[in-house]
Design a protein around this motif. Structure first.
Motif, PDB file in Angstrom:
ATOM      1  N   ALA A 213      -5.298  -4.913  21.243  1.00 21.99           N
ATOM      2  CA  ALA A 213      -5.714  -5.846  20.189  1.00 21.99           C
ATOM      3  C   ALA A 213      -6.161  -5.083  18.945  1.00 21.99           C
ATOM      4  CB  ALA A 213      -6.839  -6.748  20.694  1.00 21.99           C
ATOM      5  N   HIS A 214      -6.833  -3.956  19.163  1.00 23.87           N
ATOM      6  CA  HIS A 214      -7.267  -3.147  18.026  1.00 23.87           C
ATOM      7  C   HIS A 214      -6.061  -2.563  17.291  1.00 23.87           C
ATOM      8  CE1 HIS A 214     -10.092  -0.841  15.632  1.00 23.87           C
ATOM      9  NE2 HIS A 214      -9.417   0.265  15.899  1.00 23.87           N
ATOM     10  N   LEU A 215      -5.079  -2.076  18.051  1.00 24.19           N
ATOM     11  CA  LEU A 215      -3.848  -1.562  17.443  1.00 24.19           C
ATOM     12  C   LEU A 215      -3.159  -2.656  16.633  1.00 24.19           C
ATOM     13  CD1 LEU A 215      -1.523   0.516  17.101  1.00 24.19           C
ATOM     14  CD2 LEU A 215      -0.619  -0.315  19.295  1.00 24.19           C
ATOM     15  N   ASN A 216      -3.026  -3.848  17.215  1.00 30.54           N
ATOM     16  CA  ASN A 216      -2.324  -4.935  16.534  1.00 30.54           C
ATOM     17  C   ASN A 216      -3.041  -5.361  15.257  1.00 30.54           C
ATOM     18  OD1 ASN A 216      -0.344  -5.024  18.516  1.00 30.54           O
ATOM     19  ND2 ASN A 216      -1.378  -6.613  19.702  1.00 30.54           N
ATOM     20  N   THR A 217      -4.365  -5.428  15.305  1.00 29.57           N
ATOM     21  CA  THR A 217      -5.126  -5.824  14.121  1.00 29.57           C
ATOM     22  C   THR A 217      -4.998  -4.786  13.015  1.00 29.57           C
ATOM     23  OG1 THR A 217      -6.718  -7.072  15.459  1.00 29.57           O
ATOM     24  CG2 THR A 217      -7.424  -6.419  13.255  1.00 29.57           C
ATOM     25  N   CYS A 218      -5.065  -3.522  13.388  1.00 30.31           N
ATOM     26  CA  CYS A 218      -4.936  -2.449  12.400  1.00 30.31           C
ATOM     27  C   CYS A 218      -3.564  -2.464  11.750  1.00 30.31           C
ATOM     28  CB  CYS A 218      -5.185  -1.086  13.044  1.00 30.31           C
ATOM     29  SG  CYS A 218      -6.891  -0.793  13.526  1.00 30.31           S
ATOM     30  N   PHE A 219      -2.526  -2.660  12.570  1.00 31.56           N
ATOM     31  CA  PHE A 219      -1.181  -2.673  12.014  1.00 31.56           C
ATOM     32  C   PHE A 219      -0.961  -3.889  11.120  1.00 31.56           C
ATOM     33  CE2 PHE A 219       3.397  -3.814  12.319  1.00 31.56           C
ATOM     34  CZ  PHE A 219       3.861  -2.760  11.543  1.00 31.56           C
ATOM     35  N   LYS A 220      -1.486  -5.033  11.522  1.00 32.98           N
ATOM     36  CA  LYS A 220      -1.344  -6.239  10.710  1.00 32.98           C
ATOM     37  C   LYS A 220      -1.995  -6.041   9.342  1.00 32.98           C
ATOM     38  CE  LYS A 220      -2.443 -11.183  10.764  1.00 32.98           C
ATOM     39  NZ  LYS A 220      -3.031 -12.284  11.571  1.00 32.98           N
ATOM     40  N   HIS A 221      -3.193  -5.497   9.320  1.00 36.30           N
ATOM     41  CA  HIS A 221      -3.883  -5.220   8.054  1.00 36.30           C
ATOM     42  C   HIS A 221      -3.075  -4.238   7.214  1.00 36.30           C
ATOM     43  CE1 HIS A 221      -7.669  -3.415   5.944  1.00 36.30           C
ATOM     44  NE2 HIS A 221      -6.995  -4.208   5.145  1.00 36.30           N
ATOM     45  N   PHE A 222      -2.596  -3.177   7.849  1.00 34.30           N
ATOM     46  CA  PHE A 222      -1.803  -2.163   7.154  1.00 34.30           C
ATOM     47  C   PHE A 222      -0.541  -2.790   6.556  1.00 34.30           C
ATOM     48  CE2 PHE A 222       1.661   0.952   7.184  1.00 34.30           C
ATOM     49  CZ  PHE A 222       1.104   2.025   6.512  1.00 34.30           C
ATOM     50  N   LEU A 223       0.179  -3.570   7.353  1.00 36.66           N
ATOM     51  CA  LEU A 223       1.435  -4.139   6.868  1.00 36.66           C
ATOM     52  C   LEU A 223       1.196  -5.152   5.745  1.00 36.66           C
ATOM     53  CD1 LEU A 223       4.500  -4.107   7.249  1.00 36.66           C
ATOM     54  CD2 LEU A 223       4.243  -6.121   8.701  1.00 36.66           C
ATOM     55  N   PHE A 224       0.157  -5.965   5.860  1.00 38.27           N
ATOM     56  CA  PHE A 224      -0.154  -6.912   4.780  1.00 38.27           C
ATOM     57  C   PHE A 224      -0.419  -6.155   3.481  1.00 38.27           C
ATOM     58  CE2 PHE A 224      -1.453 -11.316   6.478  1.00 38.27           C
ATOM     59  CZ  PHE A 224      -0.425 -11.322   7.399  1.00 38.27           C
ATOM     60  N   PHE A 225      -1.115  -5.036   3.581  1.00 36.31           N
ATOM     61  CA  PHE A 225      -1.396  -4.237   2.392  1.00 36.31           C
ATOM     62  C   PHE A 225      -0.097  -3.664   1.819  1.00 36.31           C
ATOM     63  CE2 PHE A 225      -3.079  -0.689  -0.103  1.00 36.31           C
ATOM     64  CZ  PHE A 225      -4.197  -1.275  -0.694  1.00 36.31           C
ATOM     65  N   VAL A 226       0.756  -3.173   2.693  1.00 41.53           N
ATOM     66  CA  VAL A 226       2.053  -2.630   2.274  1.00 41.53           C
ATOM     67  C   VAL A 226       2.890  -3.706   1.585  1.00 41.53           C
ATOM     68  CG1 VAL A 226       4.287  -1.898   3.213  1.00 41.53           C
ATOM     69  CG2 VAL A 226       2.199  -0.718   3.904  1.00 41.53           C
ATOM     70  N   LEU A 227       2.913  -4.908   2.150  1.00 48.68           N
ATOM     71  CA  LEU A 227       3.692  -5.991   1.566  1.00 48.68           C
ATOM     72  C   LEU A 227       3.125  -6.436   0.221  1.00 48.68           C
ATOM     73  CD1 LEU A 227       4.310  -8.159   4.774  1.00 48.68           C
ATOM     74  CD2 LEU A 227       5.947  -6.646   3.625  1.00 48.68           C
ATOM     75  N   GLU A 228       1.815  -6.459   0.125  1.00 48.42           N
ATOM     76  CA  GLU A 228       1.168  -6.916  -1.114  1.00 48.42           C
ATOM     77  C   GLU A 228       1.533  -6.037  -2.292  1.00 48.42           C
ATOM     78  OE1 GLU A 228      -1.633  -9.629  -3.064  1.00 48.42           O
ATOM     79  OE2 GLU A 228      -0.626  -9.669  -1.108  1.00 48.42           O
ATOM     80  N   TYR A 229       1.665  -4.724  -2.051  1.00 50.56           N
ATOM     81  CA  TYR A 229       1.896  -3.785  -3.156  1.00 50.56           C
ATOM     82  C   TYR A 229       3.244  -3.059  -3.060  1.00 50.56           C
ATOM     83  CZ  TYR A 229      -2.964  -4.940  -3.579  1.00 50.56           C
ATOM     84  OH  TYR A 229      -4.133  -5.655  -3.692  1.00 50.56           O
ATOM     85  N   GLU A 230       4.101  -3.524  -2.128  1.00 50.88           N
ATOM     86  CA  GLU A 230       5.462  -2.986  -1.990  1.00 50.88           C
ATOM     87  C   GLU A 230       5.436  -1.456  -1.869  1.00 50.88           C
ATOM     88  OE1 GLU A 230       7.619  -4.515  -5.343  1.00 50.88           O
ATOM     89  OE2 GLU A 230       7.676  -6.548  -4.551  1.00 50.88           O
ATOM     90  N   LEU A 231       4.720  -0.973  -0.862  1.00 51.67           N
ATOM     91  CA  LEU A 231       4.477   0.459  -0.729  1.00 51.67           C
ATOM     92  C   LEU A 231       5.458   1.170   0.205  1.00 51.67           C
ATOM     93  CD1 LEU A 231       0.572   0.368  -0.536  1.00 51.67           C
ATOM     94  CD2 LEU A 231       1.970   1.150  -2.459  1.00 51.67           C
ATOM     95  N   VAL A 232       6.251   0.426   0.961  1.00 50.51           N
ATOM     96  CA  VAL A 232       7.190   1.059   1.900  1.00 50.51           C
ATOM     97  C   VAL A 232       8.560   0.413   1.726  1.00 50.51           C
ATOM     98  CG1 VAL A 232       7.753   1.506   4.318  1.00 50.51           C
ATOM     99  CG2 VAL A 232       5.368   1.598   3.566  1.00 50.51           C
ATOM    100  N   ASP A 233       9.582   1.249   1.636  1.00 51.77           N
ATOM    101  CA  ASP A 233      10.959   0.781   1.500  1.00 51.77           C
ATOM    102  C   ASP A 233      11.330  -0.071   2.715  1.00 51.77           C
ATOM    103  OD1 ASP A 233      13.903   0.750   1.712  1.00 51.77           O
ATOM    104  OD2 ASP A 233      13.838   2.209   0.076  1.00 51.77           O
TER     105      ASP A 233
END
Length: 257
Positions: A213-233
């Motif tokens: 659950a901790h892994l999933n929450t961390c990844f979800k936060h990370f991906l939302f941040f990436v999507l918000e600012y288009e940081l990963v191809d």
């Protein structure tokens, strides 16, 4: 599938190593003790990390980090990644980069011993269909490495970037470089690759540690941040296609308002 070059690293077709794609056939013989240790560490605030915990280098970034943690408690991750009113975008990205670095250091710290035992040969331990190679600067031929070697290279390199005041200035009188986003995208691309390794090769261990659950929450936060600012191809995100597509839907559903 055609080979793809990203800077001086390559995501190429990889030979399957015989492991299940998600590591489901591997079991940690010390899982019971490790589970208790993980829970005890969390309850006492003691966490084993791959690298020493990185402190924020300015009061502003420390304040922004605390704001993020408070907003995360609201349950709306889209709101947690949104740039706060009257704040500088580069400062916001810098503060979150330190926090994501620390989280990934904790997550990989839980499996580093296992990874070093299981994946000892160059090309081993990566997501199916991918092999991440390491190279930077004037390196003509990227190094073929194992996944634990790759992660160590990445985390050491990210720490060096965070310590570089030409990229992450600590004085208010010194501006961020104009191409700061280029540096940030290179960092986030490589951090995403660590998440891909964790999910494909170590997820069963997180289940045994009761830490999925901790892994999933961390990844979800990370991906939302990436999507918000288009940081990963988007081509990089294919390594976790299923989870990414589901989280993209959730990200869109939470809206921009």
């Amino acid at each position: 599938r055609a080979k793809q070059w990203h800077g001086t690293e390559r995501a190429a077709q990889a030979r399957r190593t015989g492991d299940a794609a998600d590591g489901s056939h591997h079991r940690n013989p010390h899982s019971s003790a490790a589970t208790m240790k993980f829970r005890d560490m969390l309850s006492r605030g003691e966490k084993k990390t791959l690298k020493p915990v990185k402190q924020h280098s300015t009061l502003k970034r420390s304040t922004l980090s605390k704001l993020t943690k408070r907003t995360l408690g609201s349950g709306n991750l889209r709101a947690a990644v949104r740039l706060p009113d009257d704040e500088d975008l580069f400062e916001w990205i810098a503060a979150n980069t330190v926090d994501f670095y620390n989280e990934i250091s904790l997550l990989y710290g839980l499996v580093v011993d296992e990874a070093q035992e299981r994946f000892t040969q160059a090309g081993e331990g990566f997501p199916p269909g991918f092999e991440y190679r390491w190279g930077q600067g004037n390196t003509k031929k990227p190094l073929r490495v194992s996944s634990p070697e790759y992660v160590d290279y990445v985390m050491t390199w990210v720490e060096d970037q965070l310590d570089n005041e030409e990229i992450f200035p600590t004085l208010a009188s010194v501006p961020f470089p104009d191409n700061f986003l280029d540096y940030a995208k290179d960092i986030y691309k490589r951090l995403f690759r660590i998440f891909a390794i964790l999910y494909h090769r170590h997820f069963s261990t997180f289940e045994e540690l009761d830490a999925q659950a901790h892994l999933n929450t961390c990844f979800k936060h990370f991906l939302f941040f990436v999507l918000e600012y288009e940081l990963v191809d988007p081509k990089e995100l294919v390594a976790l296609k299923g989870p990414v597509e589901r989280l993209k839907e959730e990200y869109s559903a939470q809206g921009s308002g």
